[in-house]
Design a protein around this motif. Structure first.
Motif, PDB file in Angstrom:
ATOM      1  N   CYS A 101      -3.295   8.706 -49.561  1.00  0.00           N
ATOM      2  CA  CYS A 101      -4.072   9.806 -48.726  1.00  0.00           C
ATOM      3  C   CYS A 101      -4.657  10.594 -50.017  1.00  0.00           C
ATOM      4  N   LEU A 107     -10.175  11.616 -46.990  1.00  0.00           N
ATOM      5  CA  LEU A 107      -9.279  12.097 -47.195  1.00  0.00           C
ATOM      6  C   LEU A 107      -9.039  13.521 -47.689  1.00  0.00           C
ATOM      7  N   MET A 110      -7.795  17.626 -46.613  1.00  0.00           N
ATOM      8  CA  MET A 110      -6.533  17.307 -45.231  1.00  0.00           C
ATOM      9  C   MET A 110      -5.917  17.803 -45.679  1.00  0.00           C
ATOM     10  N   VAL A 123      -4.808  17.725 -38.082  1.00  0.00           N
ATOM     11  CA  VAL A 123      -5.831  16.965 -38.232  1.00  0.00           C
ATOM     12  C   VAL A 123      -6.812  16.752 -38.175  1.00  0.00           C
ATOM     13  N   THR A 124      -8.241  16.195 -38.672  1.00  0.00           N
ATOM     14  CA  THR A 124      -9.551  16.669 -38.341  1.00  0.00           C
ATOM     15  C   THR A 124      -9.788  15.235 -37.181  1.00  0.00           C
ATOM     16  N   GLU A 126     -11.865  12.980 -38.067  1.00  0.00           N
ATOM     17  CA  GLU A 126     -11.941  11.790 -39.308  1.00  0.00           C
ATOM     18  C   GLU A 126     -10.848  11.647 -40.101  1.00  0.00           C
ATOM     19  N   GLU A 127      -9.644  12.149 -40.362  1.00  0.00           N
ATOM     20  CA  GLU A 127      -9.215  12.106 -40.641  1.00  0.00           C
ATOM     21  C   GLU A 127      -8.139  11.265 -39.686  1.00  0.00           C
ATOM     22  N   TRP A 128      -8.387  11.693 -38.586  1.00  0.00           N
ATOM     23  CA  TRP A 128      -6.940  10.868 -37.976  1.00  0.00           C
ATOM     24  C   TRP A 128      -8.084   9.068 -37.926  1.00  0.00           C
ATOM     25  N   VAL A 131      -6.510   7.682 -40.812  1.00  0.00           N
ATOM     26  CA  VAL A 131      -5.243   7.349 -41.691  1.00  0.00           C
ATOM     27  C   VAL A 131      -4.839   6.041 -40.647  1.00  0.00           C
TER      28      VAL A 131
END
Length: 139
Positions: A101, A107, A110, A123-124, A126-128, A131
């Protein structure tokens, strides 16, 4: 829908133990940090979260769902502490490590990358997506 990350030491409460609780899920108790508690107070049934093994492995290993909103933590008589209930949804095909990450484009901001000690964190979207892709599952 809002996304979250739940951290647990796998020798205390592991992904396999979470999965074994089935559809009823498990109370996410014992959190004694105001920011983490406030994050749980903001959660709604149906919100999804990453299940992260801390200390041992340091990796996202699966996805959980909030199945009961914030209520008093049954492990204390102190009214300041609340918790939600979560249930396992699906495992990751590949664990996504903290180290991975930290070097993954997108990220950089994050919470996990910048404040890995917070036990329940947002968690945003886009981060979701990033990942989940890294872990081999559909977002």
């Amino acid at each position: 829908m809002t996304y979250w990350l739940f951290k647990s030491e796998p020798d205390t409460w592991s992904w396999d133990q979470q999965v074994a609780k089935g559809a009823i899920g498990e109370e996410w108790h014992g959190v004694r940090n105001y920011q983490a508690r406030n994050n749980m107070r903001a959660m709604k049934v149906g919100d999804l979260g990453f299940y992260y093994h801390s200390n041992i492995g340091k990796a996202v290993v699966g996805i959980v769902e909030v199945c009961a909103e914030s209520a008093p933590d049954s492990t204390t008589d102190d009214p300041r502490w609340d918790c939600v209930h979560i249930r396992a949804v699906r495992p990751f095909e590949r664990p996504v490590t903290l180290d991975a990450c930290k070097v993954q484009p997108g990220l950089e901001a994050m919470v996990l990358v910048n404040n890995s000690r917070l036990s329940v964190q947002p968690v945003t979207q886009e981060e979701w997506r990033i990942v989940c892709e890294m872990g081999g599952v559909a977002p």
